[in-house]
Every structure is written in structure tokens, then in C-alpha cells.
Design an enzyme around this catalytic site. Structure first.
Site, PDB file in Angstrom:
ATOM      1  N   ASP A 278       0.818  -1.199   0.000  1.00  0.00           N
ATOM      2  CA  ASP A 278       0.000   0.000   0.000  1.00  0.00           C
ATOM      3  C   ASP A 278       0.862   1.264   0.000  1.00  0.00           C
ATOM      4  O   ASP A 278       1.909   1.322   0.658  1.00  0.00           O
ATOM      5  CB  ASP A 278      -0.861  -0.027   1.272  1.00  0.00           C
ATOM      6  N   GLU A 306       1.351   0.089  -4.705  1.00  0.00           N
ATOM      7  CA  GLU A 306       0.357   1.061  -5.155  1.00  0.00           C
ATOM      8  C   GLU A 306       0.992   2.439  -5.124  1.00  0.00           C
ATOM      9  O   GLU A 306       1.335   2.945  -4.055  1.00  0.00           O
ATOM     10  CB  GLU A 306      -0.868   1.030  -4.234  1.00  0.00           C
ATOM     11  N   ASP A 378     -10.653   1.708  -4.930  1.00  0.00           N
ATOM     12  CA  ASP A 378     -10.339   3.135  -4.816  1.00  0.00           C
ATOM     13  C   ASP A 378     -10.951   4.001  -5.908  1.00  0.00           C
ATOM     14  O   ASP A 378     -10.843   5.225  -5.845  1.00  0.00           O
ATOM     15  CB  ASP A 378      -8.814   3.340  -4.804  1.00  0.00           C
TER      16      ASP A 378
HETATM   17  C1  NOJ Z   1      -4.448   3.022  -0.838  1.00  0.00           C
HETATM   18  C2  NOJ Z   1      -5.514   2.043  -0.638  1.00  0.00           C
HETATM   19  O1  NOJ Z   1      -5.749   1.348  -1.806  1.00  0.00           O
HETATM   20  C3  NOJ Z   1      -6.683   2.822  -0.107  1.00  0.00           C
HETATM   21  O2  NOJ Z   1      -7.850   2.092  -0.177  1.00  0.00           O
HETATM   22  C4  NOJ Z   1      -6.313   3.205   1.289  1.00  0.00           C
HETATM   23  O3  NOJ Z   1      -7.345   3.932   1.885  1.00  0.00           O
HETATM   24  C5  NOJ Z   1      -5.072   4.052   1.260  1.00  0.00           C
HETATM   25  N1  NOJ Z   1      -4.043   3.503   0.442  1.00  0.00           N
HETATM   26  C6  NOJ Z   1      -4.516   4.239   2.644  1.00  0.00           C
HETATM   27  O4  NOJ Z   1      -4.140   2.994   3.163  1.00  0.00           O
END
Ligand code: NOJ
Ligand code: NOJ
Ligand code: CA
Length: 753
Positions: A278, A306, A378
Site C-alpha cells: 500500500d 500502489e 479506490d
Molecule cells: C491506498 C488504498 O488502496 C486505499 O484504499 C487506502 O485507503 C489508502 N491507500 C490508505 O491505506
């Protein structure tokens, strides 16, 4: 027990008339934990579900998939966070790990190779008061204890069972790791952090112990205390400030560094096949590289981060460098933004899609390892943006055939979507993109499409390893070819819902002959005949056609290496075809010298070896090449590999007082570090290889966190250059440093004059 058959999706078709092969699957009975298991033919022990580039990944928000055990819905440890009526979208709704186990036959039927589950670590036990009522960590991104499984989802015993049960279906589990932060610092448990059940600290208490680090200038202890990010293009801010209100962990604290690394080990021991990381944009790349090294030294798994960024954003350059020189793959978020514009909004054309494909396949060294997607937790689901199944199928077909590893968001195969407008004004945005999965229909067109193309990914390596070549493009039509040696997959998409197009004399690498649509007309595709390397076709409105040719390999053809970096003793997998059934040799070369690696597994499509020690990389700076030699001597193409010279340690490098030296920068220039080990790019002055850009929170001093070998004497110098340039060397003699054997190193020097 299970046979994968690429043709079951097209009942009634005359299979033999089509130029598609049946995926041959060997049924192997293994002594795996005393259970009977099946394995795809010729795959390595590290990747029983097949090489990651052949995967289709299925993304699950655990809480919203399936409730396999109602007794954990409102646990004693954290009562009141469950909404049995599923009205509060920010509370738990009951889904759990046993629910995923229960639905493995369904996912097997869909043809997926890997399941990415939302973070499974223990999240906060009390609600946060949000704008629409109480909110819980049902999504998993509010961890409090990285060593405990969230009680709404299951236990360690159930997690291990999930991994083992999934393996019986040739499916591997990918965890979602959240090293950037714990939970909200201003509500709920106020950033409380636990170590396997023992309270460590919370955010307000931590602030009492925090001091300003002399080099990084971060007010920190276990956490960073620098407020929330406001400038999203400032490298220091995005790494050292809080992402929203999430308590930002200080990975440069030796305890935090160790805690995060050791918390991953039980997952590796449980047998996971991958880690999604993440918020990597918000971490020091140098620290992440030491994390990756820690993982790869223990298990060969697929890692992808990500990094939230568009193609035209300021830090896109950093994103590319991260993927190319930190050796962790990424989610291709820039591409998703283009896909939505092309297939949902029509604000971009197929020309834009084609240039996006050219861009990422040029920029990213490991283009076929980027994960690609249309929907996720997201972004609003595609069908919320445009409720048109034809366009949705086209976007899915593109994701399943373009360069990269496709991710299918849970429920896409059921057309799951909820179009409520969220607090940010997005139709179907977070949390409404996370509805409860309700139907399990295996005969939707989307289901059949995913199944068919998942099967093709395993059968024809052009999709997993191939280059991409544009064969035709117009506003509405994109015809692209994937090519891995003589293996070909050709895809034609006409997004115009009303108009068919006659397209003539298109070049292709497909051998002359007649090709039926691999999808059997599922998306209104048609067949073609190739004559003298060309074809003409009438592409129906809103159609997708897929044509393919599977070659008989004429040599060892290498397509992938996993992982792409490692140190002596690590296990590495090389995938491709034509390696032969009799073991040959694995050679590693720096362009001049050759080393032979110990082979631990050999099959026609997959070889596993142990990284030897003593490799020198001078000639190629960061990388060496790995070559497969068949028994008998035929050699494959070489594939790049980053050789690490020892266990990796994060070291903070600082250069002070650059004012008045030749390192004094103008606007647009940065400093970089280069040095005497491959990890410091072996004296390369090129900024794509040297470590950086360095950060400058207090001019004229600069710092950077680098991943360097432990217990090693290194010499280094600083460079000055704009992003992408070749550096001007710091004058004077080299600086020197002996790296520590563990913990976090620091070296601070005066700029040479
Ligand atoms: C990216 C994640 O995919 C998202 O869903 C999350 O809220 C944020 N990072 C913080 O962890
Ligand atoms: C070449 C650079 O010009 C020099 O400054 C540096 O010290 C050496 N590389 C490394 O030995
Ligand atoms: Ca439950």
C-alpha cells in the site's frame, strides 16, 4: 481432481475447427501437507499457480465478499462495528476468510490464479465518528497490530487454511501490506500500535518522545509528526507527513524497521504467493528495497506496490524509476485513468490509448509485470460511470490482453455496482464501490470472457511475455499484436457501438492461414484469413476479436524472471518455454564473465536456481543477465537481473554545505549518490541509475535513503543533475563509509571543495 480446460467456456462450438489448443494440464499428486493437490504442468515450486505474468489476479475486499462464519460478525474483542442490515457502508458487513474458502470452487471456475485480499491485519477495535455515523476498519487500511489477524476475518489457523485450500485449486494468495501507516491519529484508537497483542504506543504519546532527526529533519520517534500532506508533489512531504490523518510510521526507526519486516515472515511461512504494498509513493524507496530484499531472502513471491500517479503528474518520473531500480512492480494506475476516458467517458480516443500503451511499455523495464485494472476499491466501478455492458466487456478484454498482469475486482464478473453519490460527489465512489457480493452466476458474458482469456494467458505466452505492436489505430479502433518469439495474440477492438469498420491490408506476424475468433463470437468478434502476412476484416460495431497462434518453441525462449533481484542464496524462477525436459544449465553473465548457478528445479517452461555468490557487475552497473542453456548447449535470450552483494541495510546519506561548491544547485537540479557497489549503481553518473533524487528539507544540505549491502566498505560521491540527466561529479576525492551489519546506517559528510 481438477483439470483446466480452455474450451469449456464455448459449449457447442466445433473445437477442432478453431486454431486454439487445449491447455494441457498435468495432474500431479503431491505429498503436500498430506493432501492431494494439482499443479499446472511444469511450474516451479515457488509458483505452483504458475509464473506471475501468466496470472489473472482477483481482488477481494474480504468484508464484502462472502460471510463464511457468522460467529465472527460481532466479536467480543470489538463489539458494535457490525451492521447486519448493511446500511452503514463503513461498518463491517460479515465477509471473512472462511467465506473466501467457501467460494474457491467459484473462483477456480472463473480461472483466476491469484487472489489479492484486502489487508487482513488486526484493525482498530473502536469506531471513528465520521460524517455519516460510525466508521470501522472494514477495509483493513487502519491496522493496529501487524502480527495478529483481524478478528472479524478469522485467525492465523484460518489464514493458513485459506492458503492451503486455495493451493488445491492452483490459486495463490496475495496479501495487502500497509507499511506506511497504522490508523487515524486523531480518532478511534489514535494511532495505537501493538506488537503481537502488546501495546507499544499511540500517536499523541509518541509525540512526547519525538525529536527532530538531524538529517531528515523529521520530528519523529515511532511515528513522524509533521502534519498532513498538503503539497502532493513535494517528495519530502509525501514521505514524511501523514497521508490524510493516518499515523505515519517512521521506517527509519530501527524498531519500526524490524517490526514491519518480521511481521511479514509468518505470511511467507504460510505460503503466500504475493504481496501488494500500500501507498509506496509515501515511503522511502531505499527502505522499500531493503524490505523487498528481506522478503526475497525468505521466499520468492511477487510484489507490486500502489503508487497513485497519472502519466502527466510531476512525480511520474520517480514512479518509473522506482519500478525500474527498486525492483518492485507497481499497479498501472496511469493506464486506468486513460481506460476510463476511452471506454466510459469517450473523452479520449483509441489514439490516446495506443500512446498510453506505447508510453508505459517504453518507460517501464518490467512492463509485463505491471498489474493492470479497470475497477478497484479506490475508483468508482466502471458500470457506475457508464452502465453499458458492451463497453465494460471491451475494457475487461483490453485489461486481459494488454501488457501487464490483469486484476479483476470482485463482482465485475457479476456486473456488481452501486451508484450512490459519495461525500466527494463521485457516483459509485468509495465506499459505494464496495457493495456486498450477491450473485454467483457462472454464465454471464463477463464471467465467460474472464475465463476464456485467463485460459489463453496460461496457454499462449504471447500474453504473459510478449511485446506489443500496433497494427492499426483510429479514433474507434485499436488492433494490437502481442508477440513472444513466434507466439502471437492479435486483438481488435471497435468501440463504436453503432458503426462497423472495414479495415484492409493490415500487417500481422500471424502465419498465413485462417483464424476463428478465439472468443467464439462472445463479444461479436469475427474470423480472419491471413495472406502474405496481411489481412482485411470487417469489425462489427462494439466488437472484440482475438486471434492467436501458439508456436512450437525452436529454442529456449525466456520470458520472465522472478524476482528481478536477489542476493547469494536466494531462489529465483525463470519462465518461458522450450527449456527442455532434461536439465541444462543456468548461466549468469556481466557481459564478460560467466557464473553457473545451482539448479533446484527444471522443466520445459520453468527453471529455478540459487543465486551464486561472488558475481561482479561492473560492466552493467546495476544488472547482470541470466541465460538458460538447454541440455545440448542451445542458449536462450538473456534476461536482466539485479545482483545484490549482501543483505540490504537502509543508510541515510547526507551531504552538507553544498553552497559555493560545484554541488550548488539551480532550480530544477537535484543531487544524487553514486558509488563503488552495484547498489549505488557502480559509479554510474546517470540519474536513472544513481540513487536519488536526494531530498533537501534544509538547503544547502541534502539527504537520501539508500539500500546498500551490510558490512561493506563503500566509496561514494555526489552528483548534480536534473531528473533524467547525467550528473556533474562532485570534485575532490571519494567519501568512504563502512556499512553496519544491521539497523539503520547514517553517514553525513561535508561537500568537497
Ligand atoms: C491506498 C488504498 O488502496 C486505499 O484504499 C487506502 O485507503 C489508502 N491507500 C490508505 O491505506
Ligand atoms: C569517476 C569520477 O570522475 C570520480 O570523481 C570518481 O571518484 C570515480 N569515478 C570513482 O572512483
Ligand atoms: Ca463473518
Amino acid at each position: 481432481m481438477y483439470i483446466i480446460d480452455s474450451d469449456t467456456f464455448l459449449e457447442g462450438d466445433d473445437v477442432r475447427s478453431r486454431k486454439i489448443g487445449i491447455l494441457v494440464v498435468l495432474l500431479l499428486v503431491l505429498g503436500f501437507s498430506g493432501q492431494i493437490s494439482t499443479v499446472v504442468a511444469g511450474v516451479s515450486p515457488s509458483y505452483p499457480a504458475g509464473d506471475p505474468q501468466t496470472w489473472v489476479i482477483y481482488q477481494i475486499v474480504i468484508d464484502r465478499f462472502y460471510d463464511g462464519n457468522t460467529s465472527n460478525n460481532d466479536p467480543l474483542k470489538s463489539p458494535g462495528l457490525y451492521d447486519p442490515n448493511k446500511e452503514n457502508w463503513k461498518l463491517y458487513w460479515g465477509g471473512d476468510l472462511e467465506g473466501i474458502i467457501a467460494k474457491l470452487p467459484y473462483l477456480y471456475e472463473l480461472g483466476v490464479s491469484a487472489i489479492w485480499i484486502s489487508p487482513v491485519f488486526d484493525n482498530i477495535d473502536v469506531a471513528v465518528n465520521g460524517s455519516n455515523g460510525p466508521e470501522a476498519g472494514y477495509h483493513g487500511y487502519w491496522p493496529k497490530d501487524f502480527k495478529v489477524i483481524e478478528e472479524h476475518f478469522g485467525t492465523w489457523e484460518i489464514f493458513r487454511r485459506l492458503v492451503q485450500e486455495a493451493a488445491k485449486y492452483n490459486i495463490t494468495i496475495i496479501i495487502d501490506f500497509v507499511p506506511n501507516h497504522s490508523n487515524p491519529n486523531d480518532a478511534g484508537e489514535y494511532g495505537a500500535l501493538y506488537d503481537n497483542g502488546t501495546f507499544v504506543i499511540d500517536y499523541p504519546t509518541d509525540e512526547n518522545y519525538a525529536t527532530v532527526h538531524p538529517i531528515t529533519k523529521s520530528l519523529s520517534y515511532i511515528y513522524n509528526h509533521n502534519g498532513g500532506i498538503t503539497n502532493w508533489n513535494d517528495r519530502w512531504e509525501v514521505r514524511y507527513k501523514n497521508l490524510f490523518n493516518l499515523a505515519d510510521l517512521n521506517q527509519l526507526n530501527p524498531w519500526v524497521d524490524n517490526y514491519l519486516k518480521e511481521s511479514t515472515v509468518p505470511y511467507l511461512e504460510a505460503g503466500i504467493g504475493g504481496i501488494r504494498i500500500d501507498a509506496v509513493k509515501h515511503l522511502e524507496p531505499g527502505w522499500l528495497k531493503t524490505y523487498a530484499d528481506h522478503v526475497y531472502a525468505r521466499k520468492n513471491v511477487f510484489m507490486f506496490g500502489e503508487w497513485y500517479q497519472g502519466f502527466n503528474d510531476e512525480m511520474y518520473w520517480d514512479m518509473v524509476k522506482f519500478a525500474n531500480y527498486t525492483e518492485t512492480s507497481l499497479i498501472n494506475i496511469p493506464l486506468q485513468q486513460v481506460l476510463v476516458d476511452v471506454f466510459a467517458y469517450d473523452t479520449k480516443t483509441m489514439w490516446d490509448l495506443e500512446s498510453a500503451v506505447n508510453k508505459y511499455t517504453t518507460d517501464f523495464m518490467w512492463q509485463n509485470k505491471l498489474t493492470i485494472f479497470i475497477d478497484s476499491h479506490d475508483v468508482p466501478r466502471f458500470l457506475s460511470l457508464r452502465n453499458d455492458l458492451t463497453r465494460f466487456h471491451q475494457a475487461l478484454a483490453f485489461v486481459l490482453t494488454a501488457p501487464g498482469i490483469p486484476i479483476i475486482y470482485y463482482g465485475d464478473e457479476q456486473y456488481l455496482h452501486n451508484d450512490t453519490v459519495n461525500d466527494f460527489g463521485q457516483v459509485g465512489g468509495d465506499p459505494y464501490n464496495r457493495p456486498m457480493m450477491e450473485t454467483w452466476n457462472t454464465s454471464t458474458t463477463a464471467f465467460k470472457l474472464i475465463k476464456a482469456l485467463a485460459s489463453l494467458r496460461r496457454y499462449n505466452p504471447a500474453l504473459a511475455y510478449g511485446l506489443v505492436i500496433t497494427r492499426y489505430v483510429s479514433d474507434d479502433v485499436y488492433i494490437f499484436e502481442r508477440k513472444f518469439f513466434d507466439n502471437i495474440v492479435l486483438v481488435a477492438i471497435n468501440r463504436n457501438l453503432d458503426t462497423s469498420y472495414r479495415i484492409s491490408n493490415i500487417y500481422t506476424s500471424l502465419p498465413d492461414g485462417t483464424y476463428e475468433d478465439y472468443l467464439g463470437g462472445l463479444l461479436n468478434g469475427v474470423g480472419i484469413t491471413v495472406n502474405s502476412g496481411k489481412f482485411s476484416v470487417n469489425l462489427p460495431a462494439g466488437s472484440v476479436s482475438v486471434w492467436q497462434y501458439k508456436a512450437v518453441p525452436t529454442g529456449p525462449w525466456v520470458g520472465a524472471i522472478d524476482p528481478v533481484m536477489g542476493r547469494a542464496g536466494n531462489t529465483v524462477t525463470v519462465s518461458g518455454e522450450g527449456f527442455g525436459d532434461v536439465p541444462g544449465r543456468v548461466l549468469i553473465t556481466n557481459g564478460q564473465d560467466y557464473w553457473t548457478a545451482e539448479v533446484t528445479y527444471w522443466s520445459d517452461k520453468s527453471v529455478e536456481f540459487i543465486v551464486p555468490s561472488g558475481i561482479t557487475t561492473q560492466l552493467n552497473e546495476n544488472h547482470v543477465e541470466v541465460i538458460i542453456e538447454r541440455a545440448g548447449g542451445a542458449r536462450s535470450n538473456g534476461i536482466a537481473f539485479e545482483y545484490l552483494t549482501n543483505k540490504q541495510i537502509p543508510v541515510i546519506f547526507e551531504v552538507r554545505n553544498t553552497q559555493g561548491t560545484n554541488l550548488e544547485t539551480q532550480v530544477g537540479e537535484f543531487l544524487w549518490v553514486t558509488g563503488s557497489v552495484p547498489e549505488l549503481s557502480y559509479w554510474s553518473p546517470e540519474t536513472i541509475k544513481a540513487v536519488g533524487p536526494m531530498l533537501c528539507p534544509a538547503w544547502p544540505d541534502w539527504f537520501v535513503v539508500a539500500s546498500v549491502p551490510a558490512d561493506t566498505y563503500i566509496e561514494f560521491k555526489f552528483l548534480k543533475a536534473p531528473l533524467g540527466g547525467t550528473g556533474i561529479w562532485e570534485v575532490g576525492s571519494n567519501h568512504a563509509y563502512l556499512t553496519p551489519s544491521s539497523g539503520i546506517g547514517e553517514v553525513s559528510v561535508e561537500a568537497n571543495r
